[in-house]
Every structure is written in C-alpha cells, then in structure tokens.
Design an enzyme around this catalytic site. Structure first.
Site, PDB file in Angstrom:
ATOM      1  N   ASP A  77       0.873  -1.163   0.000  1.00  0.00           N
ATOM      2  CA  ASP A  77       0.000   0.000   0.000  1.00  0.00           C
ATOM      3  C   ASP A  77       0.906   1.208   0.000  1.00  0.00           C
ATOM      4  OD1 ASP A  77      -2.564   1.086  -0.090  1.00  0.00           O
ATOM      5  OD2 ASP A  77      -2.436   1.658   2.014  1.00  0.00           O
ATOM      6  N   LYS A 183      14.040   5.913 -11.251  1.00  0.00           N
ATOM      7  CA  LYS A 183      13.036   5.997 -10.174  1.00  0.00           C
ATOM      8  C   LYS A 183      13.060   4.730  -9.311  1.00  0.00           C
ATOM      9  CE  LYS A 183       8.188   6.243  -9.025  1.00  0.00           C
ATOM     10  NZ  LYS A 183       6.806   6.073  -9.432  1.00  0.00           N
ATOM     11  N   HIS A 188      10.222   4.729  -3.103  1.00  0.00           N
ATOM     12  CA  HIS A 188       9.662   4.081  -1.903  1.00  0.00           C
ATOM     13  C   HIS A 188       9.433   2.588  -2.135  1.00  0.00           C
ATOM     14  CE1 HIS A 188       6.766   5.570  -4.682  1.00  0.00           C
ATOM     15  NE2 HIS A 188       5.708   5.075  -4.066  1.00  0.00           N
TER      16      HIS A 188
HETATM   17  P1  ITT Z   1      -3.070  -1.695  -6.231  1.00  0.00           P
HETATM   18  O1  ITT Z   1      -3.775  -1.293  -4.974  1.00  0.00           O
HETATM   19  O2  ITT Z   1      -3.904  -2.524  -7.164  1.00  0.00           O
HETATM   20  O3  ITT Z   1      -1.748  -2.347  -5.999  1.00  0.00           O
HETATM   21  P2  ITT Z   1      -2.697   1.189  -6.751  1.00  0.00           P
HETATM   22  O4  ITT Z   1      -2.163   1.860  -7.980  1.00  0.00           O
HETATM   23  O5  ITT Z   1      -3.991   1.675  -6.193  1.00  0.00           O
HETATM   24  O6  ITT Z   1      -2.705  -0.380  -7.085  1.00  0.00           O
HETATM   25  P3  ITT Z   1      -1.434   1.853  -4.182  1.00  0.00           P
HETATM   26  O7  ITT Z   1      -2.607   1.572  -3.370  1.00  0.00           O
HETATM   27  O8  ITT Z   1      -0.144   1.312  -3.720  1.00  0.00           O
HETATM   28  O9  ITT Z   1      -1.573   1.286  -5.664  1.00  0.00           O
HETATM   29  O10 ITT Z   1      -1.217   3.400  -4.401  1.00  0.00           O
HETATM   30  C1  ITT Z   1      -2.217   4.343  -4.058  1.00  0.00           C
HETATM   31  C2  ITT Z   1      -2.011   5.621  -4.792  1.00  0.00           C
HETATM   32  O11 ITT Z   1      -0.821   6.284  -4.322  1.00  0.00           O
HETATM   33  C3  ITT Z   1      -1.819   5.471  -6.280  1.00  0.00           C
HETATM   34  O12 ITT Z   1      -3.055   5.356  -6.927  1.00  0.00           O
HETATM   35  C4  ITT Z   1      -1.094   6.789  -6.596  1.00  0.00           C
HETATM   36  O13 ITT Z   1      -2.011   7.855  -6.642  1.00  0.00           O
HETATM   37  C5  ITT Z   1      -0.222   7.012  -5.393  1.00  0.00           C
HETATM   38  N1  ITT Z   1       1.124   6.461  -5.634  1.00  0.00           N
HETATM   39  C6  ITT Z   1       1.671   5.358  -5.059  1.00  0.00           C
HETATM   40  N2  ITT Z   1       2.904   5.137  -5.532  1.00  0.00           N
HETATM   41  C7  ITT Z   1       3.151   6.108  -6.421  1.00  0.00           C
HETATM   42  C8  ITT Z   1       4.252   6.414  -7.256  1.00  0.00           C
HETATM   43  O14 ITT Z   1       5.325   5.652  -7.294  1.00  0.00           O
HETATM   44  N3  ITT Z   1       4.161   7.470  -8.034  1.00  0.00           N
HETATM   45  C9  ITT Z   1       3.083   8.239  -8.050  1.00  0.00           C
HETATM   46  N4  ITT Z   1       1.989   8.028  -7.320  1.00  0.00           N
HETATM   47  C10 ITT Z   1       2.017   6.973  -6.504  1.00  0.00           C
END
Ligand code: ITT
Length: 386
Positions: A77, A183, A188
């Site tokens: 997450d 990147k 992270h």
């Molecule tokens: P899953 O839950 O299916 O894995 P997701 O894209 O929703 O896919 P996350 O819950 O991990 O993944 O991420 C939540 C949000 O945080 C994601 O939709 C982005 O808006 C932001 N985010 C996370 N990592 C990012 C990154 O590397 N670069 C830019 N935005 C990011």
C-alpha cells in the site's frame, strides 16, 4: 515456492518481478490465478491496509483450496504524504478527490493547497509498506520512503499518479522526469521491495529453505511443543490432533478447556508436561491466570489474553511481555491464529482447536520445535475437519 502479489497495477508487477526474481521460482499476480476477490482497505495506516490485502487474499486462497504450503502472499500500500496537509492524501491517495478524478486535477489541487508554503514547508514523501503473509500464518512488513518537495508546477511524463509534483532537489527534477530505472533505484517501492527481499532471504535461510529450492530434510527436534487453546470441552479435535502429531514433550493449552484438563492430559500421554492456563470460561477453576515458561533460549509469557484486550490488539500484551523480560507472548481467546514478531516479542495465538473464527474456519494449533541450540521453529497447523 510461489509469491502471489495482490495488485492490479502492471507497472508494480514489472518492478516486483525484477527485484524478487531470485527469491521465488514463480511470481504471480493474483489475477493470473483468476482471483477477483478485493479485500476492503479499512485500515488507518499503510501497514494495516497492506496486511488486510495480503491476509485477505491468503484467507481467500485457503478457503478455495488454492493455497500451497510454501506460498507467500504479498501486497503493498502506498501513497503521497504532504506535511503541509498534515500527511494527506496519505492512505487516501488513490481516493483523493474521488477515484475517477484525473491526476491533473488532483495534482493541481495539491499545488493550490500549498500556495502559501515555501521551502521546507513543501516537504512531502511517498511511502510504501509491503506485507508478506506466509501460508503458515507468519506476517512480515518492509517499508520504504521517497522524499522530496511539492513542486510549484507539475512536470515530467514518466511514472504515474503524483510523480509530476514530487520535486527531488538533489536531482533538480520531479519524479516524473526520472527514467523508470532511475526511479526504481530510489523510490519508496523499490526500497521497500529490496528490504523485503533481504528479509525473505533471511527468513527462508532460517527455515532451511533457500529461494526456489527444496527444504533440507528437517532434523529431529530436540524438543517438540504443541500449543492449543479454546477447546471449550469439544475434545474430539484435541484427540485427533494429538494422534496426528504423535510424540510431543510439552502441551500448552492457553485457556477455556472448561474442565477437560484431565482428559487432555490423558490424550497427550505419560511423561508429557502439560501447562493449562485459566480462560475467561474456566469458572471456579484453580488454574494459573498466567505462567512464565523457559523454552530453549527464550522465555514465554502464557496467558489467555482477555486481561490485555487482545480482541482489540496485542500492544498491551507486548508491553507486559517486555516488562517481564519475555521474548515470546502466547495467548488464546480470539479463536484466530496469529504469529508475528512485534517490538522483538514473538506474539502467537494458535487459534481455536474446536471453534475457529478466522475466515476459513479451520481448527488450528501450533507446533514449536526447539533445536539443539535452543532456537525455536514455529509451524502453524490446521486440522482438516470441522
Ligand atoms: P493496487 O492497490 O492494485 O496495488 P494502486 O495503484 O492503487 O494499485 P497503491 O494503493 O499502492 O496502488 O497506491 C495508491 C495511490 O498512491 C496510487 O493510486 C497513486 O495515486 C499514489 N502512488 C503510489 N505510488 C506512487 C508512485 O510511485 N508514483 C506516483 N503516485 C504513486
């Protein structure tokens, strides 16, 4: 050994496969197994949400007979935390301003929110928590941060989401202006994945199984302990488990045997040291409320757990174990298996042998093998009868 990663995001899968390829022989997205179940993310932290996803998928696979003994279910997450916005959008990053709102709009809004912020006031970071839920019940976490400042203008075409507004002063670029390789090396998720890789390699080495290879034949344990709880007088499962497991040296029952202690000791057999703890349903019993037991090199606090509010969380129990110099805390009461290292304390619940309450409702117990060095090896076990 398989790693099943709970995500829909294809970019994540590419990154996960690149970093974890040496750890597991197969790295599979949950959709590739035909799983369309979506655990609801009701947590208040990234770690709670990643765990809800990983454990939810593990339980789903268990309930649908899809889980193999050495499977690891993983999920992450992540999100953007902006200091000036008190950490928002944080765990709500995907839902911020609505799931279907474009990132052009979300990013413009964040820049607007920070219109009066200057310099360090614009500090922000991406966070990623990765959770690995083992088929045997163990849970591990790894976290990574990616720090920068909120840019005054979005910039860059790479990446996704909030990448165009995280400015990295040491690169003079936003995250979206980095190449994917650049990147991944500092992001992270890249950091959390590399930490998780190290952790898994260590755990698998300790388990006697290196990545993708067969486990070495396990040596005869120096001492074998069976831990069970909450049998509530339904003793046929206790009998079946003891028959299945064979010889044990110690039996620990963490409460709510409800008067069956004599019968259970008989099932265990002569010469087995039995420790019974008082449960909240063991009325009028003289059993000890708690017990401290030396096991191998370690010291365990045995309790039913209801005094510590274990139905809410195990934090009070961990505090108590630490205060008593115990590095293991065993409890029952919730009827749900649990096995986790928290602040240096191995916290475990064998679940209920008779009235299981976890999603798949399988009666459960736990085996602890003590090796000749006094180290402990935990195995969460299930009884395939209801
Ligand atoms: P899953 O839950 O299916 O894995 P997701 O894209 O929703 O896919 P996350 O819950 O991990 O993944 O991420 C939540 C949000 O945080 C994601 O939709 C982005 O808006 C932001 N985010 C996370 N990592 C990012 C990154 O590397 N670069 C830019 N935005 C990011």
């Amino acid at each position: 050994m398989r790693i099943i990663f709970a995500t829909h995001n294809k970019n994540k899968m590419i990154e996960v496969r690149a970093i974890l390829k040496d750890v597991a022989s197969e790295i599979i997205a949950k959709s590739e197994l035909g799983i369309d179940f979506e655990p609801v993310e009701t947590g208040k932290t990234f770690a709670q949400n990643s765990e809800l996803k990983a454990v939810g998928i593990r339980n789903y696979m268990q309930a649908h007979d899809m889980l193999q003994d050495d499977d690891i279910i993983m999920s992450d997450d992540s999100g953007l935390c902006v200091n000036y916005m008190l950490g928002l959008p944080g765990i709500y990053s995907a839902r911020y301003l609505g799931e279907d709102t474009s990132y052009d709009i979300k990013n413009a809004r964040i820049i607007h929110e920070l219109r009066h912020a200057e310099g360090e006031e614009r500090a922000a970071h991406f966070t990623c928590d990765i959770c690995a839920a083992f088929a045997d019940g163990r849970i591990f976490h790894a976290e990574g941060l990616f720090e920068g400042l909120i840019a005054k203008e979005p910039s860059g075409e790479h990446g996704f989401g909030y990448d165009p507004i995280l400015y990295l002063p040491e690169y003079g670029k936003t995250s979206a202006e980095l190449s994917p390789e650049e990147k991944n090396a500092i992001s992270h998720r890249g950091k959390a994945l590399r930490k998780m890789k190290e952790l898994l390699e260590k755990v698998l080495r300790e388990d006697g199984a290196s990545a993708g290879k067969e486990a070495a034949p396990s040596e005869q344990p120096f001492q074998r302990i069976i831990v069970m709880s909450d049998s509530h007088q339904r003793d046929e499962n206790v009998k079946a488990v003891l028959q299945k497991v064979g010889m044990v040296d110690i039996l620990i029952h963490l409460g709510d045997a409800e008067g069956s202690e004599g019968r259970i000791s008989q099932y265990a057999g002569d010469g087995v040291h039995c420790y019974f703890i008082l449960g909240n349903n063991d009325f009028f019993s003289k059993l000890p409320k708690e017990y401290e037991l030396k096991i191998g090199k370690h010291k365990a606090l045995l309790t039913h757990g209801h005094y510590y509010g274990v139905s809410m969380d195990v934090e009070n129990l961990v505090d108590e174990a630490i205060a008593r110099g115990c590095d293991i805390a065993m409890y029952g009461h919730t009827h749900k298996p649990f096995l986790r290292v928290i602040r240096g304390v191995t916290v475990l619940n064998p679940g209920s042998i008779s009235f299981p309450r976890q999603v798949d409702h399988r009666p459960s117990y736990l085996i602890i093998d003590v090796d000749a060095e006094g180290e402990l090896h935990y195995k969460q076990q299930y009884l395939d009868r209801y």
